[in-house]
Motif scaffolding. Structure first.
Motif, short mmCIF file in Angstrom:
data_model
loop_
_atom_site.label_atom_id
_atom_site.label_comp_id
_atom_site.label_asym_id
_atom_site.label_seq_id
_atom_site.Cartn_x
_atom_site.Cartn_y
_atom_site.Cartn_z
N UNK A 3 0.85 -1.19 0.00
CA UNK A 3 0.00 0.00 0.00
C UNK A 3 0.88 1.24 0.00
N UNK A 4 0.35 2.30 -0.56
CA UNK A 4 0.96 3.62 -0.46
C UNK A 4 -0.14 4.55 0.06
N UNK A 12 -10.42 16.50 -1.65
CA UNK A 12 -9.72 15.67 -2.64
C UNK A 12 -10.70 14.71 -3.31
N UNK A 13 -10.60 14.55 -4.62
CA UNK A 13 -11.53 13.71 -5.37
C UNK A 13 -11.53 12.25 -4.89
N UNK A 14 -10.36 11.67 -4.67
CA UNK A 14 -10.30 10.28 -4.19
C UNK A 14 -10.93 10.15 -2.81
N UNK A 56 -1.77 -0.31 -5.98
CA UNK A 56 -1.58 -0.26 -7.43
C UNK A 56 -2.23 1.00 -8.01
N UNK A 57 -2.02 2.12 -7.35
CA UNK A 57 -2.48 3.44 -7.78
C UNK A 57 -4.00 3.61 -7.77
N UNK A 58 -4.71 2.66 -7.16
CA UNK A 58 -6.16 2.76 -7.03
C UNK A 58 -6.50 3.08 -5.58
N UNK A 59 -7.33 4.09 -5.36
CA UNK A 59 -7.74 4.48 -4.01
C UNK A 59 -8.59 3.38 -3.39
N UNK A 60 -8.14 2.86 -2.22
CA UNK A 60 -8.84 1.74 -1.59
C UNK A 60 -9.27 2.02 -0.15
N UNK A 61 -8.82 3.12 0.44
CA UNK A 61 -9.21 3.43 1.83
C UNK A 61 -9.01 4.92 2.08
#
Length: 149
Positions: A3-4, A12-14, A56-61
């Protein structure tokens, strides 16, 4: 799992997209989206934090905390849609809280939200006296934890 994360703001949009998913899930579970308990316009960079976690560059949390009092922060809008991301997120939030000088973290969630209650208990939170707007409701449970300093 890799994770990052990114420190951001409630606009923020995400963060907004994940918070909208959280609101939808809460509304389905509790008939209340929880949105009334989070005022984005009261966000202060000096005392609050807002984070988005990626895989993987997808917002998950997403999650945030705001100043509750001089020694306590309150976790808000915690949401994870990927296993492990919630634990990663809460550890980040607690680390940021300690860095901002907080000694304790508190939160409120609906009693009916068993998965959230269990998640927080697994991370060292335990029931505390109700605070603020939660004092006169029996639908919510307030939880707290001393932070390592």
């Amino acid at each position: 799992m890799q994770f990052t994360f990114r420190e951001t703001t409630p606009s923020d949009e995400d963060f907004l997209n994940l918070a909208a998913e959280l609101s939808s899930e809460l509304r389905a579970l509790t008939q209340d989206s929880g949105e009334s308990s989070f005022q984005a316009d009261s966000f202060s960079v000096a005392s609050d934090i807002c984070l988005v976690v990626y895989q993987h560059e997808k917002a998950v949390a997403c999650g945030s905390f705001r100043k509750h009092d001089s020694e306590t922060c309150e976790l808000k809008r915690m949401y994870s849609k990927h296993r492990g991301a919630g634990s990663y997120l809460i550890n980040l939030l607690e680390s940021y809280a300690v860095n901002k000088g907080y000694k304790r973290s508190v939160l409120s969630t609906r009693k009916i939200n068993d998965s959230a209650v269990c998640f927080y208990e697994r991370h060292g939170y335990s029931e505390i006296s109700a605070y603020g707007k939660y004092v006169h409701t029996n639908k919510s449970v307030c939880l707290g934890k001393s932070l390592a300093t």
